[in-house]
Enzyme design. Structure first.
Site, PDB file in Angstrom:
ATOM      1  N   THR A 252      17.654 -21.628  -9.253  1.00 57.19           N
ATOM      2  CA  THR A 252      18.340 -22.270  -8.128  1.00 57.19           C
ATOM      3  C   THR A 252      19.733 -21.681  -7.970  1.00 57.19           C
ATOM      4  O   THR A 252      20.277 -21.091  -8.908  1.00 57.19           O
ATOM      5  CB  THR A 252      18.551 -23.783  -8.360  1.00 57.19           C
ATOM      6  OG1 THR A 252      19.455 -23.936  -9.472  1.00 57.19           O
ATOM      7  CG2 THR A 252      17.258 -24.499  -8.617  1.00 57.19           C
ATOM      8  N   ASP A 253      20.319 -21.868  -6.810  1.00 62.38           N
ATOM      9  CA  ASP A 253      21.754 -21.655  -6.674  1.00 62.38           C
ATOM     10  C   ASP A 253      22.435 -22.751  -7.499  1.00 62.38           C
ATOM     11  O   ASP A 253      21.789 -23.708  -7.954  1.00 62.38           O
ATOM     12  CB  ASP A 253      22.188 -21.681  -5.200  1.00 62.38           C
ATOM     13  CG  ASP A 253      23.525 -20.963  -4.995  1.00 62.38           C
ATOM     14  OD1 ASP A 253      24.277 -20.800  -5.981  1.00 62.38           O
ATOM     15  OD2 ASP A 253      23.821 -20.578  -3.851  1.00 62.38           O
ATOM     16  N   TRP A 254      23.718 -22.648  -7.669  1.00 64.34           N
ATOM     17  CA  TRP A 254      24.461 -23.480  -8.624  1.00 64.34           C
ATOM     18  C   TRP A 254      24.641 -24.912  -8.091  1.00 64.34           C
ATOM     19  O   TRP A 254      25.688 -25.300  -7.623  1.00 64.34           O
ATOM     20  CB  TRP A 254      25.782 -22.785  -8.923  1.00 64.34           C
ATOM     21  CG  TRP A 254      25.756 -21.881 -10.123  1.00 64.34           C
ATOM     22  CD1 TRP A 254      26.634 -21.918 -11.179  1.00 64.34           C
ATOM     23  CD2 TRP A 254      24.835 -20.825 -10.440  1.00 64.34           C
ATOM     24  NE1 TRP A 254      26.293 -20.961 -12.108  1.00 64.34           N
ATOM     25  CE2 TRP A 254      25.210 -20.284 -11.696  1.00 64.34           C
ATOM     26  CE3 TRP A 254      23.703 -20.280  -9.825  1.00 64.34           C
ATOM     27  CZ2 TRP A 254      24.517 -19.237 -12.313  1.00 64.34           C
ATOM     28  CZ3 TRP A 254      23.015 -19.236 -10.437  1.00 64.34           C
ATOM     29  CH2 TRP A 254      23.424 -18.739 -11.657  1.00 64.34           C
TER      30      TRP A 254
END
Ligand code: BGC
Length: 762
Positions: A265-267
């Site tokens: 995932t993105d952060w």
């Protein structure tokens, strides 16, 4: 006695067996033991591995994150770091005399303007060397999102409005990076085209626009470069977070495209972790204990099948065994920074775009001429965008310094006025250095507001110097989109400097050159008639000043071509009707959700089909020389097409040409764009009079459009036309050709919008 011996032998063999059994029970991770390790993992260990972790024995300061180590099974932590214009780690560390600076390479949009797959791979190899030698496993890049709208704050990190250009160059970057034995992370998957409310905005896009435009660059990267990892974005797509989107991450990415790598995932803040795992999102970053806890609880309660956890864990293990960390690579902390600075400087010139060059104003062959250097950005130049895409570089060569390095004399009075102005502005501007207290210069540099130009000063300069150069600057980045007034459009002070300087210098029959140190499109139509020459330098990394000077002097022949359209007005862009207005849009339309009403009509697909005037078309760029096109040919063998054309340098300077192959499809059930880019190639450096036959290839499948009603790619039979062009608006040769049989390929029916989108139609 015999009995005792037998008993001893029995006991020994029992011990050996038990030892073996125990050893078998705790296998250590190797490339061949993925299944055995998976089988030996407890549910807790599996859940630990699927959430990133800061608890590792080896940290790289300011790396973006880590995958969790599990010592019992010989699983090391692995290290992820931004991305995409070079490696982003902390350059100065406590109690350490060494420095860990990284090369600030040109941003994505400049690399895209090079249209040079070989160069982009070479940059990838150089970045990969820094990633590996600084102890990192995966670079969080490239970013291949489509330039849907010029105001997206992160456009500078991405490549193009065209999916083929973005995809081919993205794949070249991944191939370059991964050839060094480290991983790439293609991001942000998908339809992450605005920064406003990026954590929740729902991008509502038709299946056709997704397949043909927004997913296409990712598909090309998967098929042509097999990235180790892909990053699912923050936003929603047709109602579901991309990170929880089974249609996106399993039906399309894995089933249709056969992707075998790992998805992180993105952060993000924790979402529904079980839903993410079910969707095929393998790693949650940066990782929270609550995510592992949720997985354990949901498997125990039967909400999540352990098999789905296993599929993610298997992909994590398959990723980990490839990493330098797993191979205990002994990194040197000494990448070849000198060579990389040379490459950054060279590539700067390859991607800068010459928009205008009346009466051969450029190149500036005579370094004896004195220059009046205007524009605050000349003295504080933009080397990288802001946010996670910024690299902590050792230095920035400003444009003023680059011109001096090239041997020019800058007028000392003007130089002093701007230098003092820059000092004043930096004190005045509240932009904080950065929360970590790193040196201001290495983290981010705002574009300074332009200084008011006094008519008398412009006239004085025109009297005492030979030439004027004006730099206009823009910077942007993560978290905020750009505005129309004062960013896309010029500010009143910028208009003022342009008109005063052009008036004063032209009155003395002296020339004016404009350099645009920008990360995305700005308005050019209203003022481009004023100066004699205009160069788009983009955001070229830490060697910005030297690279600009190389292009202005002709040391590097400019061979960049625009990877996006420069419209006349912002409102001409169809997506402007569905894009947030920074500072004004707060909720609802364009914030909570964005309807992609322009559908597939993005960039030149719209402008060339609607025959709408633009300021500069897609693919446009001048050279210091000219080229002729001859002997265009097109052949076909088993669905593979080969197009070639003979280029000749007909001018007086050496130069490179970018040949662009656009194809017009026959009328069919779907309305097709007037033409679409299908292939491109960059020539080698051709001396005056020299020729080269440039070859480009494409497949019959590349001619297909996406038909939603049958969930299929279809290339209609009929007569197509291939255009050999130097921009979408400048065709030199054309060849009609026939596709005798319709070509068709079924896909899964995925990602259908849940609401009606009022789609633009012709
Ligand atoms: C950005 C990503 C970046 C990540 C790690 C996020 O906020 O969107 O592009 O890779 O942070 O720094």
């Amino acid at each position: 006695m015999i009995k005792t011996k037998r008993t001893t032998a029995f006991l020994i063999s029992l011990l050996v067996c038990t030892g073996n059994l125990l050893a078998q029970k705790v296998p250590k991770l190797t490339a061949n033991s993925v299944e055995a390790v998976l089988a030996a993992m407890t549910l807790e260990e599996k859940a630990t591995l699927l959430a990133g972790s800061a608890a590792t024995t080896r940290t790289i300061p300011d790396a973006a994150g880590y995958s969790a180590p599990i010592a019992r099974l010989g699983i090391p932590a692995t290290v992820f770091s931004d991305g995409p214009a070079g490696l982003r780690i902390r350059p100065l560390r406590d109690n350490d005399q060494a420095t860990y600076y990284c090369t600030g390479f040109p941003c994505g949009v400049l690399l895209a303007s090079s249209w040079d797959t070989r160069l982009v791979s070479e940059i990838g190899r150089a970045m990969g060397n820094e990633v590996k030698e600084y102890g990192v496993d995966v670079l969080l890049g490239p970013g291949v999102n489509i330039l849907r709208n010029p105001l997206n704050g992160r456009n500078f990190e991405y490549y193009s409005e065209d999916p083929i250009l973005a995809g081919k160059l993205g794949a070249s970057m991944v191939n370059g990076l991964q050839s060094m034995g480290i991983g790439a992370c293609v991001k942000h998957f998908a339809a992450n085209n605005q920064e406003k409310n990026r954590g929740a905005n729902d991008a509502r896009v038709s299946q056709r626009a997704l397949r043909e435009i927004y997913l296409k660059p990712f598909e090309i990267c998967v098929r042509e470069s097999n990235p180790w990892t892909i990053m699912s974005s923050y936003n929603r797509l047709n109602g579901e977070y991309t990170q929880e989107n089974f249609d996106l991450l399993t039906l399309i990415l894995r089933n249709d495209w056969l992707y075998k790598g790992m998805v992180m995932t993105d952060w993000s803040d924790p979402k529904n972790t079980s839903k993410q795992v079910h969707a095929g999102n393998d790693l949650m970053m940066p990782g929270f204990k609550s995510q592992s806890d949720q997985l354990i609880a949901d498997v125990k309660s039967g909400k999540l099948v352990e098999k789905e956890v296993d599929a993610c864990v298997r992909r994590m293990l398959e990723y980990i065994v490839k990493t330098p960390s797993f191979k205990s690579y002994s990194y040197s902390n000494k990448p070849d920074l000198k060579e990389h600075a040379r490459l950054a400087r060279l590539s700067g010139g390859e991607g800068m775009v010459l928009l205008k060059n009346d009466a051969a104003t450029l190149p500036l062959k005579n370094t004896k001429q004195t220059i009046s250097l205007f524009g605050a950005t000349s003295y504080q130049s933009i080397a990288g965008g802001t946010g996670s895409g910024n690299v902590n570089k050792p230095y920035i060569v400003d444009i003023s310094k680059g011109l001096e390095n090239a041997g020019f004399t800058l007028d000392p009075l003007l130089n002093r006025i701007y230098t003092d102005y820059k000092t004043y502005q930096n004190v005045k501007m509240t932009q904080d250095p950065d929360q970590n207290g790193w040196p201001f210069i290495s983290y981010r540099r705002p574009a300074l507001p332009e200084m008011e130009m006094d008519k008398a000063l412009a006239e004085r300069q025109a009297a005492v110097t030979d030439l004027a150069i004006i730099t206009l600057g823009r910077n942007s980045g993560e978290g905020t989109d750009r505005t129309v007034e004062g960013d896309f459009n010029l500010t009143p002070s910028e208009e003022n400097v342009l008109t005063s300087v052009c008036d004063a210098f032209h009155a003395k029959h002296k020339k004016v050159v404009v350099v645009l140190n920008i990360g995305s499109t700005i308005e050019t139509a209203s003022w481009k008639k004023l100066p004699d020459a205009v160069v788009v330098a983009w955001i070229p990394g830490m060697e910005v000043g030297n690279a600009v000077a190389d292009v202005l002097t002709g040391k590097t022949s400019p061979s960049g071509r625009l990877p996006m359209t420069f419209p006349v007005n912002y409102s001409d862009i169809p997506s402007s009707k569905n894009f947030p207005v920074e500072g004004i849009s707060q909720s609802g339309k364009d914030v909570d959700y964005t309807n992609y009403e322009e559908d597939i009509w993005v960039g030149y697909r719209y402008f060339s089909t609607a025959k709408k005037e633009v300021s500069y078309p897609f693919g446009y760029g001048l050279s210091y020389t000219t080229f002729s096109y001859a002997n265009a040919r097109l052949t076909q063998h088993n669905g593979q097409w080969q197009a070639s054309v003979r280029l000749t340098n007909t001018g007086k300077e050496a130069g490179k040409e970018v040949v662009q192959l656009y194809i017009k499809a026959p009328a069919g059930d779907l309305k097709k764009p007037a033409c679409e880019l299908k292939a491109f190639a960059k020539s080698r450096m051709l001396a005056p009079g020299e020729s080269q036959v440039v070859v480009m290839t494409f497949n019959t499948s590349d001619l297909a459009s996406y038909h939603e009603t049958v969930s299929s790619w279809i290339a209609d039979k009929g007569i197509y036309t291939a255009f050999f062009a130097s921009s979408v608006a400048d065709v030199h040769q054309q060849i009609p050709f026939k596709l005798a049989k319709t070509w068709q390929q079924k896909t899964t029916n995925a990602l259908a919008p849940k609401v009606t989108i009022n789609r633009l139609a012709f």
